[in-house]
Design a protein around this motif. Structure first.
Motif, PDB file in Angstrom:
ATOM      1  N   GLN A 247      41.513-152.924  12.627  1.00  0.00           N
ATOM      2  CA  GLN A 247      41.968-151.657  12.043  1.00  0.00           C
ATOM      3  C   GLN A 247      43.486-151.498  12.067  1.00  0.00           C
ATOM      4  O   GLN A 247      44.008-150.424  11.815  1.00  0.00           O
ATOM      5  CB  GLN A 247      41.307-150.490  12.786  1.00  0.00           C
ATOM      6  N   ASP A 276      52.468-141.297  13.695  1.00  0.00           N
ATOM      7  CA  ASP A 276      51.182-141.758  13.167  1.00  0.00           C
ATOM      8  C   ASP A 276      50.069-141.389  14.159  1.00  0.00           C
ATOM      9  O   ASP A 276      49.647-142.210  14.978  1.00  0.00           O
ATOM     10  CB  ASP A 276      51.221-143.271  12.952  1.00  0.00           C
ATOM     11  N   PRO A 277      49.591-140.140  14.083  1.00  0.00           N
ATOM     12  CA  PRO A 277      48.558-139.719  15.042  1.00  0.00           C
ATOM     13  C   PRO A 277      47.238-140.459  14.884  1.00  0.00           C
ATOM     14  O   PRO A 277      46.468-140.561  15.835  1.00  0.00           O
ATOM     15  CB  PRO A 277      48.384-138.222  14.734  1.00  0.00           C
ATOM     16  N   GLU A 278      46.968-140.991  13.703  1.00  0.00           N
ATOM     17  CA  GLU A 278      45.680-141.659  13.481  1.00  0.00           C
ATOM     18  C   GLU A 278      45.526-142.876  14.390  1.00  0.00           C
ATOM     19  O   GLU A 278      44.443-143.141  14.907  1.00  0.00           O
ATOM     20  CB  GLU A 278      45.555-142.078  12.012  1.00  0.00           C
ATOM     21  N   ARG A 279      46.593-143.616  14.584  1.00  0.00           N
ATOM     22  CA  ARG A 279      46.511-144.783  15.469  1.00  0.00           C
ATOM     23  C   ARG A 279      46.270-144.350  16.917  1.00  0.00           C
ATOM     24  O   ARG A 279      45.563-145.013  17.680  1.00  0.00           O
ATOM     25  CB  ARG A 279      47.774-145.624  15.367  1.00  0.00           C
ATOM     26  N   LEU A 281      44.709-141.573  17.854  1.00  0.00           N
ATOM     27  CA  LEU A 281      43.324-141.119  17.919  1.00  0.00           C
ATOM     28  C   LEU A 281      42.369-142.311  17.947  1.00  0.00           C
ATOM     29  O   LEU A 281      41.325-142.264  18.602  1.00  0.00           O
ATOM     30  CB  LEU A 281      43.015-140.209  16.728  1.00  0.00           C
ATOM     31  N   LEU A 282      42.725-143.363  17.245  1.00  0.00           N
ATOM     32  CA  LEU A 282      41.931-144.588  17.270  1.00  0.00           C
ATOM     33  C   LEU A 282      41.902-145.169  18.679  1.00  0.00           C
ATOM     34  O   LEU A 282      40.853-145.610  19.175  1.00  0.00           O
ATOM     35  CB  LEU A 282      42.521-145.603  16.287  1.00  0.00           C
ATOM     36  N   GLU A 285      39.633-143.158  20.946  1.00  0.00           N
ATOM     37  CA  GLU A 285      38.217-143.405  20.682  1.00  0.00           C
ATOM     38  C   GLU A 285      37.729-144.696  21.332  1.00  0.00           C
ATOM     39  O   GLU A 285      36.576-144.800  21.747  1.00  0.00           O
ATOM     40  CB  GLU A 285      37.988-143.463  19.170  1.00  0.00           C
ATOM     41  N   SER A 305      50.278-132.818  16.445  1.00  0.00           N
ATOM     42  CA  SER A 305      49.743-133.150  15.113  1.00  0.00           C
ATOM     43  C   SER A 305      48.423-132.431  14.835  1.00  0.00           C
ATOM     44  O   SER A 305      47.505-132.445  15.663  1.00  0.00           O
ATOM     45  CB  SER A 305      49.528-134.661  14.995  1.00  0.00           C
ATOM     46  N   GLU A 307      46.120-133.373  12.979  1.00  0.00           N
ATOM     47  CA  GLU A 307      45.014-134.340  12.914  1.00  0.00           C
ATOM     48  C   GLU A 307      44.258-134.431  14.234  1.00  0.00           C
ATOM     49  O   GLU A 307      43.105-134.861  14.264  1.00  0.00           O
ATOM     50  CB  GLU A 307      45.548-135.729  12.548  1.00  0.00           C
ATOM     51  N   ALA A 308      44.907-134.035  15.329  1.00  0.00           N
ATOM     52  CA  ALA A 308      44.270-134.153  16.645  1.00  0.00           C
ATOM     53  C   ALA A 308      43.451-132.916  17.005  1.00  0.00           C
ATOM     54  O   ALA A 308      42.829-132.883  18.075  1.00  0.00           O
ATOM     55  CB  ALA A 308      45.329-134.390  17.716  1.00  0.00           C
TER      56      ALA A 308
END
Length: 458
Positions: A247, A276-279, A281-282, A285, A305, A307-308
């Motif tokens: 990913q 880059d909050p998605e990374r 959050l990844l 997880e 962010s 997104e969190a």
């Protein structure tokens, strides 16, 4: 003249032949009970059928019946044969329920009723196992496979295997039932095609006896589909590092910026630097260690962010303070209803972080709950409540904050927070209320009052 014979001929017949009086009783055969003495059969007496006495139910007779049922199940070739065996088993169970066998006196001795019932239950299982298979069994397997195709997260290598497994099944099923099941290239289309195939198989009207070969073939290809999907690679089959690598979690790392250990920490810091909050959050997880979780939350708190929000809100409902802090930085009003529940909890550390978060969110929906905390037993909670009210900025709190500021018995730290809050609200009335204390005994109060005085003079 008539002679003696003539006279005898005219004489009455023998008394035994004379007609009995109308009300005379018929003689009673001693071998037959009279109507008055006939007794009703006992309720538990075996019933008679057409004059034939019923056989008494015994443990031995039931065991013999069950032996016959077991043999019938073993020899059954059709559903009708199994129906007959089941009917006989039903009769045996009814007889067992009506029987009244004595319980064994020895505790170690098996109760015959329980033993017989257990055997009946086992035979029922044998009958069910011997039945079918049916078209409905195939449809159930196929429906489960469709759900697997739709819901599973397949790897780059696993997805082609899934397509191949589905296409093979659809082709074989089409040949067996004489229908076409076209599927698209995406997984959702293939799942839908499987569901259509399952429905068509049920609607084909296959009989468990007459179409046994067709059903057996469908069962086999459905089982093969299930096995092939089980063998296809999904994300859960990969190690954590393999999942993160696939990913792109480590893509920004190189020999120059890889300064931390473990390398995942470097990846998190790079993600924070690149906003880059998605990374991150990844990483949350997939990385379960407390160390990595803490570093992820710290980064998200600094970033604030949106997104969190979902994961932080979910965790905050378990009264986790770091996650509550992140919600404050995010500032999403959706968290207010959850957080106000923690304000009056008798837990100062939790109350403090919650009040701070509510202040940062700044929603007037929290005003009343925060204002109530001005009466908390702990001064640290009262002080944080005052500051939260200043951040919210609701002018309705000017009076209660002024009361706190004017209370000489209140802790000076709380009074200073109330003065700070009035300055934050910043309306003329709020500033005037604070400015009155520019010569207060407490320096912290005096400093805030002077700011209010300066602001009113500007």
């Amino acid at each position: 003249m008539s002679n003696g014979d003539d006279e005898n001929a005219d004489a009455p017949e023998d008394a035994a032949d004379e007609e009995a009086p109308a009300d005379a009783e018929e003689p009673t055969d001693a071998s037959e009970p009279s109507e008055e003495t006939t007794e009703e059969p006992a309720d538990d007496a075996p019933e008679e059928t057409e004059g034939v006495p019923a056989t008494e139910v015994t443990v031995e007779s039931l065991e013999e019946t069950l032996d016959e049922v077991a043999a019938a199940v073993e020899e059954a070739e059709t559903e009708a044969d199994l129906d007959d065996a089941e009917a006989k088993l039903d009769g045996a169970e009814s007889d067992l329920e009506a029987a009244d066998f004595e319980e064994p006196e020895d505790e170690d001795e098996e109760d015959p009723t329980e033993a017989l019932q257990s055997r009946i239950d086992d035979l029922r299982g044998d009958i069910e196992e011997a039945r079918g298979p049916y078209a409905e069994d195939v449809e159930e397997t196929v429906a489960a496979a469709a759900e697997t195709v739709r819901e599973t997260r397949w790897t780059e290598d696993g997805e082609p295997d899934v397509h191949a497994a589905v296409e093979t099944f659809l082709a074989d099923a089409s040949e067996e039932v004489g229908a076409d099941f076209n599927a698209g290239d995406d997984l959702e289309s293939q799942a839908e095609a499987l569901e259509r195939a399952g429905t068509a198989i049920v609607n084909a009207g296959l009989d468990a006896d007459d179409d046994a070969e067709t059903i057996a073939a469908l069962v086999e290809i459905a089982d093969t589909l299930e096995d092939d999907l089980e063998d296809a690679e999904e994300w859960s089959d990969l190690t954590v590092v393999e999942q993160l690598t696939a990913q792109g979690f480590y893509d920004r790392m190189n020999a120059e910026n890889r300064k931390d250990f473990p390398p995942e920490l470097t990846a998190i810091r790079l993600a924070e630097a690149e906003n880059d909050p998605e990374r991150i959050l990844l990483a949350m997880e997939n990385l379960e260690s407390d160390f990595m979780q803490e570093n992820c939350i710290d980064a998200l708190r600094r970033m604030g962010s949106e997104e969190a929000f979902d994961i932080m809100h979910e965790r905050a409902q378990k009264r986790k303070r770091p996650e509550i802090e992140v919600l404050g930085k995010i500032g999403d009003e959706r968290a207010v209803d959850t957080l106000v529940e923690f304000v009056d909890g008798g837990n100062p550390p939790l109350q403090k972080v919650t009040l701070r978060a509510l202040g940062e969110i700044g929603s007037e929906e929290a005003t009343q709950a925060v204002a109530n905390a001005l009466d908390d037993e702990e001064s640290v909670v009262r002080s944080q409540a005052a500051r939260a009210l200043g951040l919210i900025g609701d002018t309705r709190t000017i009076d209660p904050l002024s009361d706190v500021l004017g209370d000489e018995s209140e802790d000076d730290s709380v009074r200073a927070s109330a003065a700070w809050a009035l300055v934050q609200i910043g309306t003329e009335r709020a500033l005037e209320a604070a400015a009155q204390y520019d010569d207060d005994r407490a320096y912290t109060v005096q400093a805030e009052a002077e700011k209010a005085r300066d602001a009113t003079a500007a």
